[in-house]
Each structure stands twice: as structure tokens, then as C-alpha cells.
Design a protein around this motif. Structure first.
Motif, short mmCIF file in Angstrom:
data_model
loop_
_atom_site.label_atom_id
_atom_site.label_comp_id
_atom_site.label_asym_id
_atom_site.label_seq_id
_atom_site.Cartn_x
_atom_site.Cartn_y
_atom_site.Cartn_z
N ASN A 575 -2.02 5.04 -13.89
CA ASN A 575 -1.98 3.91 -14.83
C ASN A 575 -2.16 2.58 -14.13
O ASN A 575 -1.65 1.56 -14.59
CB ASN A 575 -0.66 3.92 -15.59
CG ASN A 575 -0.54 5.10 -16.52
OD1 ASN A 575 -1.54 5.58 -17.05
ND2 ASN A 575 0.69 5.58 -16.70
N CYS A 576 -2.88 2.59 -13.01
CA CYS A 576 -3.07 1.38 -12.22
C CYS A 576 -4.55 1.21 -11.90
O CYS A 576 -5.31 2.17 -11.80
CB CYS A 576 -2.27 1.42 -10.92
SG CYS A 576 -0.47 1.46 -11.17
N ALA A 577 -4.92 -0.04 -11.72
CA ALA A 577 -6.24 -0.38 -11.22
C ALA A 577 -6.11 -0.69 -9.73
O ALA A 577 -5.25 -1.48 -9.33
CB ALA A 577 -6.81 -1.57 -11.97
N VAL A 578 -6.97 -0.05 -8.93
CA VAL A 578 -6.92 -0.21 -7.48
C VAL A 578 -8.18 -0.94 -7.04
O VAL A 578 -9.30 -0.48 -7.29
CB VAL A 578 -6.79 1.15 -6.77
CG1 VAL A 578 -6.77 0.95 -5.26
CG2 VAL A 578 -5.54 1.87 -7.24
N LEU A 579 -7.97 -2.08 -6.38
CA LEU A 579 -9.08 -2.90 -5.87
C LEU A 579 -8.96 -2.97 -4.36
O LEU A 579 -7.90 -3.32 -3.84
CB LEU A 579 -9.01 -4.31 -6.47
CG LEU A 579 -10.03 -5.32 -5.97
CD1 LEU A 579 -11.44 -4.92 -6.38
CD2 LEU A 579 -9.71 -6.72 -6.47
N GLU A 580 -10.04 -2.62 -3.67
CA GLU A 580 -10.06 -2.65 -2.21
C GLU A 580 -11.13 -3.61 -1.73
O GLU A 580 -12.26 -3.60 -2.23
CB GLU A 580 -10.33 -1.25 -1.65
CG GLU A 580 -9.20 -0.26 -1.89
CD GLU A 580 -9.47 1.07 -1.24
OE1 GLU A 580 -10.61 1.28 -0.75
OE2 GLU A 580 -8.55 1.92 -1.21
N VAL A 581 -10.75 -4.44 -0.77
CA VAL A 581 -11.67 -5.35 -0.09
C VAL A 581 -11.73 -4.92 1.37
O VAL A 581 -10.75 -5.07 2.10
CB VAL A 581 -11.21 -6.82 -0.23
CG1 VAL A 581 -12.19 -7.74 0.49
CG2 VAL A 581 -11.08 -7.22 -1.69
N ARG A 582 -12.88 -4.39 1.78
CA ARG A 582 -13.04 -3.85 3.13
C ARG A 582 -14.03 -4.71 3.90
O ARG A 582 -15.01 -5.20 3.35
CB ARG A 582 -13.56 -2.42 3.09
CG ARG A 582 -12.70 -1.45 2.27
CD ARG A 582 -13.38 -0.11 2.16
NE ARG A 582 -12.63 0.82 1.30
CZ ARG A 582 -13.09 2.00 0.90
NH1 ARG A 582 -14.31 2.41 1.28
NH2 ARG A 582 -12.36 2.77 0.12
N ASP A 583 -13.77 -4.86 5.19
CA ASP A 583 -14.71 -5.56 6.07
C ASP A 583 -14.75 -4.86 7.40
O ASP A 583 -13.87 -4.05 7.73
CB ASP A 583 -14.32 -7.03 6.22
CG ASP A 583 -13.01 -7.23 6.97
OD1 ASP A 583 -12.96 -6.97 8.17
OD2 ASP A 583 -12.00 -7.64 6.31
N THR A 584 -15.78 -5.17 8.15
CA THR A 584 -15.96 -4.60 9.50
C THR A 584 -15.77 -5.68 10.55
O THR A 584 -16.48 -5.71 11.55
CB THR A 584 -17.34 -3.96 9.62
OG1 THR A 584 -18.35 -4.95 9.33
CG2 THR A 584 -17.50 -2.80 8.64
N GLY A 585 -14.81 -6.57 10.30
CA GLY A 585 -14.57 -7.68 11.20
C GLY A 585 -13.72 -7.32 12.40
O GLY A 585 -13.57 -6.15 12.76
N HIS A 586 -13.10 -8.34 12.98
CA HIS A 586 -12.36 -8.14 14.25
C HIS A 586 -11.01 -7.49 14.01
O HIS A 586 -10.38 -7.00 14.95
CB HIS A 586 -12.19 -9.47 15.00
CG HIS A 586 -11.67 -10.58 14.12
ND1 HIS A 586 -10.39 -10.63 13.67
CD2 HIS A 586 -12.29 -11.67 13.63
CE1 HIS A 586 -10.21 -11.72 12.95
NE2 HIS A 586 -11.38 -12.38 12.90
N GLY A 587 -10.47 -7.48 12.78
CA GLY A 587 -9.23 -6.76 12.49
C GLY A 587 -7.97 -7.46 12.99
O GLY A 587 -8.02 -8.54 13.60
N MET A 588 -6.84 -6.81 12.76
CA MET A 588 -5.52 -7.36 13.14
C MET A 588 -4.65 -6.22 13.65
O MET A 588 -4.81 -5.07 13.22
CB MET A 588 -4.83 -8.01 11.93
CG MET A 588 -5.60 -9.15 11.30
SD MET A 588 -4.83 -9.72 9.75
CE MET A 588 -5.26 -8.36 8.68
N ASP A 589 -3.74 -6.57 14.56
CA ASP A 589 -2.82 -5.54 15.04
C ASP A 589 -1.60 -5.45 14.12
O ASP A 589 -1.36 -6.30 13.26
CB ASP A 589 -2.40 -5.81 16.48
CG ASP A 589 -1.76 -7.17 16.67
OD1 ASP A 589 -1.24 -7.73 15.67
OD2 ASP A 589 -1.77 -7.71 17.79
#
Length: 654
Positions: A575-589
Motif C-alpha cells: 500500500n505504498c509508493a516507492v520512489l528511488e533516485v539512483r546515481d553513479t556518483g562518488h557516493g558516501m561512506d
């Protein structure tokens, strides 16, 4: 009936088995005097008894005075007040007896004095019961009812006599029966084994009012006697002289009752001669705290009045520390406000700060500044061992010796007043700081939104050098400029309306995402949208949710090189909407995500505000959603937003 009841009760108390009772002698004395009074009245009104003024005086008036005195003495003994109260307790019955001697000419004065005796008796009974511990009230409540009934009926009898100017025969005839009804109550209390409390102390307020009442009654009695004497010797002018004497006496009495100096002298006399200490600390501290906590007038003026009342001072000044460290007079009460400044390193401030002294300017060794005309005392206001300010007081209404007790009370009162004033100043400063904080927070979010718009336009300008001849790019550029202009206008409208229009409504997510994606169509890398489920409805404010999603896309574009990828996915999960924003950047620890990513005003960007991700998470929580982050250094980042579907969408799919 009353004579038999109280006589029998006295005999029972005097029996050998009751010798261990406390205050046995005082109880027996009051009971026997009441029995003798009742018997005397019964004899005086017998039909065959020849009327005689002296017989009436001895059997009725004198015996009643002795009866009242006996019960007042018993209450005084039970209270444990000591012998110093004996004269004050017996003064009213003595005046009542004096009025009885003059009853032929002044019956109303006789009734008034007897009424005062009844009032004093009821007050003592009420104080005895109210001040008794809870475990002692069980044993004395019937005794208080019985003794209180005696004085209450006398109050009813003599108040009726003063109202109608004569004693009611019916009320007088029922007096003995009513008194007899009190005997069983006293017996019930005695059978319970009375444990009288010795802790009763008449308050200064009651003593002051009683003394004022006694003084007024004695004064009126003397003036009435003087007026009667003038009438008897004045001849034709006697009535005029009597009326003039009574009116003048009433005016003088009214002036004395309203005189602050007379009240101050009476309080000082009572404090010196009837109490070990000058102050009733419980009453004074209640009055002082109530004065500071009251909302009437200003706190500064109330602080002066509360401290001045401790020494009967009619005026004062309040000096407080200024920002430059010196002290300025900020508030006055019945004194002119001096246009002067007292330096912090001056003699007065140094003496107050170092020794915490209450300075009496009449002392030859005390420094006297030029502005101190009309000032008697200077009271320090210490706060955390530093001089917060000081209060200057005018001379009192009556001469007052400043001893160690008065100085200690004034110093403590000054410290408490300083804490109230400091608390009020801190509250005012906090209110101002909160206003600035609200303004700064609003401006911070405005700057953040403007920064995002500037970033979009900057990317557009960078790409324009390469694609300015491409018609498709030109269309995207015009669309982006139009959308940015619309955002700026909406931002201005939002500032004008003070965020009053942030109302949630049902939104179609795929349409909202398509509008957001058009804003970034001219950026590199160009984000892509994948709608795995369409027609998903959520309850949210459209512009705010678009700003949240746009901020995440903007961060992904800035963190990803031009050759990288930024992808947006939308799908349904339960019963939820799932939105994903993906990138191929430098990232985070993991440590950065845990400790710094969602902290406001913390950013790794040179021009960043550090509130975008924080604002996004807070709004998503506000509408029932959540955000999760998965990232690895040099591998990219994924923001996963979960939003509850609108109820209509859930029911429709079912």
C-alpha cells in the motif's frame, strides 16, 4: 439546664480517674464559670426575685464576663501561646464589663463589646482547629464545635440587639438551652482523650487587626463617655456639643485607620512586645512571592514595592546593570528618577558587590552619592555572587532600627527579586532570539531554494555553449527558464502568505515526476524516468513534494560526472509508493550517512546550506513517509522514498 449540664461535666472532669488529662484545671475553670453564670442568670430572672441593679450586674454581667474570660483563657492555654497573650485575651472581657457598668446610658456600647468578645472567641476556636495536626483533629473537633457554639450564639444575640437596639426576649430565653447543648459535645471530646495541640500561634495579622479593633473600640467608648458628659453639662448647647464631639471623633478615627504611619507604628509595637522575631516569615514570604508573581503593573515596580513593604518604606528606586557594566536607575516608585549613572567601580557598587551589605545612608561611614537625596537604604540584588542591581528605599513611615534580622531579610528579598528580574530578562531575550531564529530559518530555506534555481540555470548556461544551435535544446532551455521563473514567483507569493497555503491534497505521482524531470532535461547527465506503476495517488502538498524530489535529483546530478547516470524509478509496493533516485556518483561512506547527512546546516559543498536533505526528511515524515539511503564510496548512491498511498487509490485497486 445549662447550670446542671456544665456543673455535672465539671464534676466528672474533677473525678479522681481524670487527673492525667492535660489542661484539666483550665477545662474545669471554664466549665465551673459557665455553670455559675447559668445559675446566676436563672436566679436573677426568677419571678419572686426583687429587681436590683447591683444584683443584675453581679449575677448577669459580671458572671458573663467571667464565663467569657474562662473560655478565652482555656483557648489561650490550649494554643500554647504562653502568658504574654493573657493581657490581650482578657482585654475585651474587661472592656465589656466596663461597658456593663455604663449600660444604663450606653447599652449599644455594651452590646458592641460583647459582640467583639464573641468574634474573638470564634477566631480562636477556628485557629485552634485549623492549626491542629490532622491526627489531633479527631479528638478536638467536638470541643471546637461546643465552644464555638457558645460564642456563635452570643454573636447572634448581640448582633440582633445592635440591629434592633434592644435584646430579644426570645433569643435571650433560648440562650441557656443552646449552651446546654454544647455540654454533650464537650463531653464527647473529653471521652475521646483530648490531645490538644501546643503549636498554635496567633498570626501577626490577626494580632494587628485585633489590636486595631480594640483600640478603635476603646477610643469610641471614651469619646461616647465624653459626648455624654458634654451633653449633661452643656445645657442648651449640650446636644450640639455632643454631636460635634462624636463627628470629630469619627473623623479622627477614620484618619488614624487610613494612616500608614499609624499602622506601621502599631505593627512595630506588636512585633517588639509580643513576638521574639520581627517578621512572620511564612506570611511575609507568601506576600513577597505573590507580589513578584502578580501581573499587575510592571515587574520592576512590583519588586520595589515588595522589598519596601518589609520595612514600611513608601517609595524606592530600582537600579540595574547596563550593557556597558555600569548601573542605571530604570524604575521609580514615589521617588523622582535620577538622571545619573553609578559606575561599577564606584564606592557604592564595590561595597555592595564585595560585602553584600545593606547600606544605611544615615551612617556616617557610608558613602553618599549625589543622586541619593531622599534615599534611606540601599539593598543589594545579588545573582550568582555578582551584583545584578540594587534597590534604594525612602525613609519609613515610622522610626525603624535596622538590626541583623532586618538586614538578612532584605538581602534575601533582594536576591529573590534579582532572580525574578533576571528570569524575565532571559525570557524577553529568548523571545527575541526565537523571532530571529524563525526569520533566519525562513531565509535559509529561501536561500536554499534560490540556490537550486541558480544551479539549474548555471547548468543550463554551461550546456548552452555546446548545444545552443540545437532546436530541441532551445525548447528545453525555454521550458526550464519558464519553470524557474514560475518557481521564483511562487516563492515570493509563499513569503507574502507566510506559508499559509501548504495544504495537502491527492497527487498523481507519475504526473508530478514528469513535471520535475522536465526541469532537469537540459542538465548533464540527463536524468531518466522509469514508471513501473502508473496512476499512484499520494496525499501531499504538490510544490513541497516536488521540491523534495527535485532536491534529491539535483544532488545526484551534482555528484555524478557527465558520463554517469541518474535514474528515477517509481513502483508500487503493497500500500505504498516507492520512489528511488539512483546515481553513479562518488557516493558516501556509512559514517557520513549516520552522523552528518541529515544534520541541518552541515554540508560538504562549498556553496551548500546543509538543509536540503534535512528538510526533505522532515517533510516526508510529516506526510507519513520515510527516506532510506544506500551508498558506497565511488559506487554511487540510492535514495529510496516510501510514501503511503491515498485511501481512494488503495480502495480502487482492491
Amino acid at each position: 439546664m445549662a447550670a446542671l449540664a456544665f456543673g455535672g461535666l465539671a464534676g466528672w472532669v474533677l473525678s479522681p480517674g481524670r487527673r492525667a488529662w492535660p489542661h484539666r484545671r483550665a477545662i474545669c475553670c471554664a466549665l465551673l464559670l459557665t455553670a455559675l453564670w447559668a445559675a446566676g442568670v436563672a436566679v436573677a430572672v426568677l419571678p419572686f426575685a426583687a429587681p436590683s441593679a447591683w444584683r443584675t450586674f453581679l449575677l448577669i454581667d459580671l458572671s458573663e464576663m467571667l464565663r467569657s474570660a474562662g473560655w478565652l483563657i482555656l483557648l489561650q492555654v490550649l494554643s500554647g501561646a504562653g502568658k504574654r497573650w493573657l493581657l490581650a485575651v482578657l482585654l475585651l472581657p474587661a472592656l465589656s464589663l466596663l461597658a456593663a457598668v455604663l449600660a444604663a446610658t450606653m447599652p449599644l456600647v455594651r452590646a458592641a463589646m460583647s459582640l467583639s468578645v464573641a468574634v474573638l472567641g470564634m477566631l480562636l476556636v477556628e485557629h485552634l482547629y485549623r492549626r491542629a495536626p490532622q491526627n489531633a483533629r479527631w479528638g478536638i473537633k467536638f470541643a471546637c464545635l461546643g465552644i464555638g457554639a457558645l460564642f456563635a450564639y452570643d454573636f447572634y444575640l448581640y448582633s440582633d440587639a445592635m440591629l434592633l437596639r434592644r435584646l430579644s426576649a426570645d433569643i435571650w430565653a433560648a440562650r441557656g438551652v443552646v449552651n446546654a447543648f454544647s455540654a454533650p459535645l464537650l463531653a464527647a471530646s473529653l471521652m475521646r482523650g483530648p490531645s490538644w495541640t501546643p503549636s498554635l500561634q496567633l498570626s501577626r495579622q490577626i494580632m494587628f487587626r485585633s489590636a486595631a479593633l480594640l483600640g478603635a473600640a476603646l477610643y469610641l467608648l471614651a469619646m461616647a463617655a465624653s459626648a455624654w458628659y458634654l451633653r449633661s453639662i452643656g445645657g442648651a448647647w449640650g446636644g450640639l456639643m455632643q454631636l460635634a464631639c462624636l463627628v470629630g471623633a469619627a473623623l479622627i478615627l477614620a484618619a488614624l485607620l487610613f494612616s500608614g504611619s499609624a499602622r506601621a507604628r502599631l505593627k512595630l509595637f506588636i512585633g517588639k512586645h509580643f513576638y521574639k522575631g520581627r517578621y512572620d516569615y511564612r506570611e511575609e514570604w507568601q506576600r513577597f512571592t505573590h507580589a513578584l508573581a502578580d501581573d499587575a503593573n510592571g515587574l520592576s515596580e512590583r519588586a520595589i514595592q515588595a522589598v519596601a513593604a518589609l520595612v514600611e518604606s513608601p517609595g524606592g528606586l530600582l537600579w540595574l546593570r547596563h550593557d556597558d557594566g555600569n548601573y542605571l536607575a530604570v524604575t521609580r516608585w514615589n521617588l523622582p528618577l535620577p538622571q545619573a549613572e553609578e559606575p561599577a567601580d564606584g564606592a557604592i557598587c564595590q561595597l555592595l558587590s564585595s560585602r553584600h551589605w545593606v547600606i544605611e545612608l544615615a551612617d556616617d561611614h557610608a558613602p553618599r552619592p549625589a543622586w541619593a537625596n531622599g534615599v534611606w537604604l540601599i539593598v543589594p540584588m545579588m545573582l550568582e555572587r555578582s551584583l545584578f542591581g540594587f534597590i534604594c528605599l525612602a525613609p519609613p513611615r515610622t522610626a525603624l532600627h535596622i538590626n541583623w534580622e532586618v538586614r538578612d531579610v532584605l538581602k534575601i528579598a533582594g536576591s529573590q527579586a534579582a532572580s525574578y528580574l533576571a528570569h524575565r530578562a532571559s525570557a524577553d531575550n529568548l523571545a527575541v532570539a526565537r523571532q530571529f531564529e524563525s526569520l533566519n530559518r525562513m531565509s535559509t530555506f529561501v536561500v536554499h531554494d534560490l540556490k537550486n534555481l541558480v544551479a539549474q540555470l548555471s547548468l543550463l548556461l554551461v550546456n548552452a555553449e555546446k548545444h545552443k544551435a540545437n532546436p530541441a535544446f532551445q525548447d528545453d532551455m525555454l521550458s526550464t527558464l519558464s519553470h524557474s521563473l514560475g518557481k521564483m514567483r511562487n516563492l515570493l507569493l509563499k513569503l507574502r502568505r507566510d506559508q499559509a497555503s501548504d495544504m495537502a491534497s491527492a497527487l498523481v505521482l507519475d504526473a508530478l515526476l514528469q513535471r520535475v524531470m522536465r526541469d532537469y532535461s537540459a542538465c548533464e547527465p540527463r536524468p531518466s524516468l522509469e514508471l513501473r506503476d502508473s496512476g499512484l495517488l499520494v496525499q501531499a502538498n504538490g510544490p513541497r513534494l516536488a521540491r523534495v524530489i527535485g532536491h534529491l535529483i539535483q544532488n545526484a546530478i551534482e555528484a555524478t560526472p557527465r558520463a554517469g547516470q541518474v535514474q528515477v524509478h517509481l513502483q508500487k509496493d503493497d500500500n505504498c509508493a516507492v520512489l528511488e533516485v539512483r546515481d553513479t556518483g562518488h557516493g558516501m561512506d556509512a559514517q557520513f550517512i549516520r552522523e552528518r547527512l541529515f544534520r541541518p546546516f552541515v554540508s560538504t559543498k562549498a556553496a551548500g546550506m546543509g538543509i536540503g536533505v534535512f528538510e526533505s526528511r522532515e517533510y516526508l515524515r510529516e506526510i507519513g513517509g520515510q527516506v532510506q539511503v544506500h551508498s558506497e564510496p565511488a559506487c554511487g548512491t540510492t535514495f529510496r522514498i516510501t510514501l503511503p498511498l491515498h485511501k481512494e487509490a488503495v480502495h480502487g485497486q482492491e
